[in-house]
Motif scaffolding. Structure first.
Motif: not given
Length: 314
Positions: A63-86
């Motif tokens: 479960a931890g491994r699955e959550l870690l992969a999900t976390c990284r996807e979320i963080f990448d998407r958020l970072a990409h969104f912030e950069m796109t807005v900028a």
């Protein structure tokens, strides 16, 4: 999971990456009990344990491994969104995550200086490490771009050369061969050699050249740091082969010299790489284009400025 917070996910990701609550706490400027509590609350929300502890080390559960992969996807998407807005605002802002091979520490900081001055809204996370860890980080897609000195075996990598990285023979400035021209390669067989550790790209390139010519040299000392090798050369312990970029900031008072040996310099290159199929963020694409279009010129200019500065002080 609807009550899970982004903060909890960040705490969990740091703990998973370090395999340690203590190191995660240090990174996030939190106390160890706080990290432990956040992870405990997150595990309760998931309904399954996220870690198992064996000795002092943490290991992820399924479960931890699955959550870690999900976390990284979320963080990448958020970072990409912030950069796109900028970018939509006409501002280059966000974080640039770079992982670079150890020997690139002579090159990358000098490239980052002018880049960060041009784009002050960009924050840089720079990981300097060896070839093995670079490949591990690459496989986990932990960074935006990777600066390497040898082509990866991974066919899924997109790789572009952006700068020459010639290998030269370095010796003490008072070495008997210092003023000679076209020194035969065979002449090096009688010299004590200082080598990088087995497995390093520099050592592999040197050994390949010697094997082609049927030459064997005596390795007197193995060191894992270019700076340590340079100090050993200056101390008269032997000669070595290093990137010419390691001499960039030596200046006019250097105790080292480059020998004019047949077969040298060995032609090599710096490469910028990223996984095939990876969508580069606005910031990563900006730095990639900067490397390809201006990298060589920027380094030449900073090197010239350093030499002029040293000359002025002398």
């Amino acid at each position: 999971m609807k009550h899970t917070t982004l903060h909890q996910l960040k705490v969990f990701e740091a703990a998973a990456r370090h395999s340690s609550f203590t190191r995660a706490a240090e990174e996030l400027f939190l106390t160890q009990p706080t990290v432990s509590m956040q992870v405990k609350q997150l595990a309760k929300a998931v309904g399954l344990p996220l870690f198992e502890q064996i000795g002092k080390r943490l290991y992820l559960t399924d479960a931890g491994r699955e959550l870690l992969a999900t976390c990284r996807e979320i963080f990448d998407r958020l970072a990409h969104f912030e950069m796109t807005v900028a970018d939509l605002k006409g501002v280059k802002a966000g974080q640039l995550r770079l992982a670079v091979i150890t020997t690139a520490k002579y090159v990358v900081p000098r490239l980052l200086g002018p880049f960060c001055q041009r784009y002050p809204g960009i924050d840089v996370s720079l990981q300097v490490t060896n070839h093995e860890i670079i490949l591990e980080r690459f496989s986990q897609n932990l960074d935006d771009l990777y600066i390497i000195s040898q082509l990866p075996d991974n066919s899924d990598a997109i790789v572009h050369s952006f700068l020459e990285n010639p290998l030269v023979v370095l010796a003490p400035s008072n070495h008997p061969l210092a003023l000679q021209k076209n020194i035969p390669l065979e002449r090096l067989t009688g010299e004590p050699f200082i080598m990088r550790e087995p497995g390093s790209g520099t050592r592999q390139a040197v050994q390949k050249l010697f094997e082609i010519h049927g030459i064997s040299v005596k390795v007197k000392l193995e060191l894992g740091s270019n700076e340590a090798i340079k100090q050993a050369i200056a101390g008269g312990l032997g000669i070595s082969v290093l990137s010419s970029h390691t001499m960039a900031l030596e200046g006019m008072t250097s105790h080292l010299t480059i020998l004019d040996v047949e077969g040298f310099p060995i032609e090599r290159y710096w490469y910028v790489a990223y996984p095939s199929g990876k969508q580069l963020s606005v910031v990563a694409r900006t730095f990639f284009d900067y490397l390809m279009d201006e990298g060589k010129q920027v380094l030449e200019e900073t090197s010239a400025q350093s030499i002029m500065g040293l000359g002025a002080r002398d």
